[in-house]
Design a protein around this motif. Sequence first.
Motif: not given
Length: 378
Positions: A151-160, A219-223
């Motif tokens: 999830v970190f990789q998917l969110i990283d750099g995601e502009k939407s 996940a709740h706390f990390l993201f």
Amino acid sequence: MDEGDGFIQSKKIVVLGATGTIGKMTLDVLKRSEEFEVVGISAHQSAKLLLKEKAEFPGALTALTGDRAEDIDFCGDHAIEALMEKTHPEQVVVGIAGFAGLKHAITAAKYSNRLCLANKESIVAGGDFFLKSVKDSNCEIIPVDSEHNAVFQLIDGEKSPVESIFITASGGAVRDVPIENLKDVTPEMVLKHPIWNMGARITVDSATMFNKGLEIMEAHFLFGFPVNKIVAVLHPQGKVHGMIRLNDGTIKMLASRADMRLPISYACHYPKRTENFEGFSPFGELTFEKPDPTRYPALNLAYECLNEGDGARVVYNAADEIAVEAFLKKKIYFTDIYRIVEKVLENNWPKILNDYESIEAVDAKARRLAREMVKRCC
Ligand code: MG
């Protein structure tokens, strides 16, 4: 790091919990990396194995938290602090298992810039208090837990805008055993995990989905996502580890080999990818289902705990740890694990815990109550 004239200055790294499953895999990754100098390794009690590992990393200082042993540099309660003080590493891999990871991760954050965090209990039990301690120490967290790393990789750099996140679960080793027969499954059956090679507790937790419950909290706390935007998905093939839903409805997925060395390497080298983990094929069947709440009641219990406040999360983890230990020693049935945790949670637990001592007190009380329950089950 200075790469200007081809000279790579290595970063100092410490591996905590170096004799456990994650620790061993981390050392395997670091052995092949030119970017790091392993300056410290720690274990709880496995002095022999720790010294064996040191033979491969002669520059590393050693720390043992739960015992004393010859030829170990630092022993006892303050061993991790002494190791950090002496080495001042840029990065620390926290591979320690269980609640003990919380205090050591807080210590590690004080001395380093990055925690490659495999210990989910520190986030689950520590919650906002833990994240604030790490932030106040100017340290970043890169999650190693495979789903969160995805999830970190998917969110990283995601502009939407990301609307919701999904973490996958294999369903564990006894996922096809009829529900009415679950009571009689043995530790031997449960420990045969179909996809991942992991420690004993987490393998049992995969079969009950207490692991997924802990990961929903993580996940709740990390993201920073609300509880109702974090979804667990049953995906028996173990190829997709995480997904995010974007604001136009698109779902982005991350697929890779089910090998913990991959997220470990990614967390250590982030933002670079340095090693090719071959042998992953996109071909074949991929299925995604909603987990059956009757088979996996631990999932709904996790959502309830998240809504209950800080104490409930600490209890969910602590009581499960005790129950799993008892199941592995064949003192209780597989289905007693859930019953014990649910029962211990019925007590009144504090809603807010904002220092280590209060978290530790709740953890200790939950363990004591869980042990009493185990005795009653025997
Ligand atoms: Mg995981």
